[in-house]
Design an enzyme around this catalytic site. Structure first.
Site, PDB file in Angstrom:
ATOM      1  N   ARG A  38       6.623  23.160  -5.379  1.00 57.68           N
ATOM      2  CA  ARG A  38       6.196  24.279  -4.506  1.00 57.68           C
ATOM      3  C   ARG A  38       6.721  24.259  -3.241  1.00 57.68           C
ATOM      4  O   ARG A  38       6.393  24.621  -2.183  1.00 57.68           O
ATOM      5  CB  ARG A  38       4.758  24.097  -4.374  1.00 57.68           C
ATOM      6  N   ARG A  42       3.547  29.396   0.756  1.00 57.87           N
ATOM      7  CA  ARG A  42       2.816  29.714   1.918  1.00 57.87           C
ATOM      8  C   ARG A  42       3.198  28.866   3.080  1.00 57.87           C
ATOM      9  O   ARG A  42       2.632  29.497   4.385  1.00 57.87           O
ATOM     10  CB  ARG A  42       1.244  29.901   1.581  1.00 57.87           C
ATOM     11  N   ARG A  51       4.998  38.215   1.321  1.00 58.36           N
ATOM     12  CA  ARG A  51       3.806  38.402   0.591  1.00 58.36           C
ATOM     13  C   ARG A  51       2.990  39.425   1.244  1.00 58.36           C
ATOM     14  O   ARG A  51       2.148  39.895   0.540  1.00 58.36           O
ATOM     15  CB  ARG A  51       3.040  37.022   0.554  1.00 58.36           C
ATOM     16  N   ASP A  87       5.372  31.666 -11.723  1.00 56.62           N
ATOM     17  CA  ASP A  87       4.097  30.821 -11.876  1.00 56.62           C
ATOM     18  C   ASP A  87       3.877  30.450 -13.304  1.00 56.62           C
ATOM     19  O   ASP A  87       4.393  31.399 -14.059  1.00 56.62           O
ATOM     20  CB  ASP A  87       2.881  31.768 -11.319  1.00 56.62           C
ATOM     21  N   TYR A 162      -6.533  27.247 -18.818  1.00 56.14           N
ATOM     22  CA  TYR A 162      -6.959  28.435 -17.877  1.00 56.14           C
ATOM     23  C   TYR A 162      -7.404  29.428 -18.907  1.00 56.14           C
ATOM     24  O   TYR A 162      -8.241  30.297 -18.628  1.00 56.14           O
ATOM     25  CB  TYR A 162      -5.388  28.915 -17.068  1.00 56.14           C
TER      26      TYR A 162
END
Ligand code: 1CP
Length: 355
Positions: A38, A42, A51, A87, A162
């Site tokens: 990652r 952010r 974003r 992702d 998920y």
């Protein structure tokens, strides 16, 4: 600011830096390579700015923006590998999974698997037809980069969790319940995911990815016997289908110390360690037959430098042979400071070479 127009037009370094690939192959190298799971995200002001204009999935769909986001940490931190910005959920769209990535939550699935028959609704897919923008991004990236590009996918268990939970979970009760009650449907789902994801990885490598990482982030929630019965055969199939690619195959899971030997036996060539284990003990358990990657606690990035330096040193002092890649034990969190990541990278690069 016209961020999406700042297309990278220069090479990050003049000479190709293959230190990461050498370490993956357990060959001696000038320094210990570093990258961060990652590493695009952010914590970067530039990413947050992008974003504001584009959703995460928009970024994945736009090769120019995706290329820019992938390159940012390579340029800023001087890491030895890039990882495609994407992702793990992305390839599930063309299989028929209806999902969103929700701010502050993560993936949310609108058509979760409840009944055994739901598994039949998901189809195999052709990556070059369904996800051509991924291939285009990879081609653009390898043209720009002077470090290897890591392609990736989620592993069947993590993706299935998920799909069954409908979103992030702490205890995976729905997943385990489905697995125990509907073993046939479970194996059908896992087989479909293993086949689709290996084809997706073959596609990424055919477009230029020089290594791949399989994220089985949540598989550590299974005990050894459940792993053996419900996951292992599918991982063997998946890695078996990737062997001919002749690129490093990294296999990573969180809280996976009890599974490391089996994760190696699945056919990976590099095993990712989370931060709860010791590098030397784990590597010994793996009989030094594979390279290892890890394993700084991501929370250590928040520590004052002397504490952090000590933690990096403790990891590096356990490395006495080629085949180690410095990384975190899980992903960079949004609270991280990029300058600290840069300092870690420099510190590892300056560590006495791994003779
Ligand atoms: O911009 C945002 O919305 C921020 C959050 C974010 C980001 C930056 C998500 C939502 N995905 C991503 C990109 C991403 N996802 C990358 C970037 C490439 C890089 O490393 O630079 C990668 C490798 C992933 C892979 C991924 N997504 C994993 C496996 C790795 C891991 O962290 O264990 C998982 C489990 C996901 C699901 C996911 N996507 C996003 C979130 C917040 C989550 C986790 C949710 C959960 O806790 O279940």
């Amino acid at each position: 600011m016209q961020i999406d127009l700042i297309l990278p037009t220069f090479k990050i370094m003049t000479q190709f830096n293959d230190t990461f690939l050498k370490a993956c192959r357990m060959e001696p190298a000038d320094h210990i390579p570093v990258w961060f799971m990652r590493q695009a995200g952010r914590y970067q002001p530039e990413y947050r700015e992008i974003r504001k204009k584009y959703s995460l999935l928009d970024i994945c769909h736009k090769p120019d923006v995706c290329t820019e986001v992938t390159l940012l940490p390579v340029q800023q931190l001087g890491v030895d590998a890039a990882i495609l910005f994407s992702d793990i959920m992305l390839p599930l769209g063309p299989m028929g999974v209806d999902f969103d990535i929700v701010e502050g939550v993560g993936p949310v699935i609108h058509n979760p698997v409840v009944h055994a028959s739901d598994v039949d609704k998901f189809t195999l897919f052709h990556p070059e037809q369904s996800l051509p923008y991924v291939g285009q991004t990879i081609k653009q990236l390898v043209n720009e980069l002077n470090v290897p590009l890591i392609g990736f996918t989620g592993a069947p268990f993590t993706l299935a969790s998920y799909m069954i939970e409908g979103g992030p979970s702490k205890n995976f009760f729905k997943t385990k319940s489905f697995m125990y009650h509907q073993p046939e449907a479970w194996h059908k789902l896992m087989a479909k995911l293993a086949r689709s994801m290996s084809e997706y990885l073959v596609y990424q490598v055919s477009c230029g990815a020089q290594a791949i990482q399989v994220f089985d982030s949540w598989v550590g929630n299974l005990g050894l016997e459940d792993y053996r019965e419900y996951v292992y055969p599918h991982m063997q199939t998946m890695f078996g289908a990737l062997k001919h690619l002749n690129v490093p195959l990294i296999h990573f899971g969180v809280v996976s110390g009890h599974l490391l030997e089996m994760m190696k036996d699945c056919g990976s060539t590099v095993v990712g360690l989370d931060w709860r284990v010791q590098v030397d003990e784990s590597w010994q358990k793996l009989k030094y037959e594979v390279a290892v990657q890890g394993n700084l606690d991501p929370a250590a990035i928040l520590a004052p430098w002397p504490v952090l330096e000590k933690k990096c040193t403790q990891i590096l002092e356990q490395v006495h042979r080629p085949g180690f890649i410095f990384n975190l034990g899980h992903g960079v969190m949004p609270q991280a400071d990029g300058s600290v990541l840069k300092r870690i990278t420099d510190f590892v690069h300056n560590w006495k070479s791994n003779k």
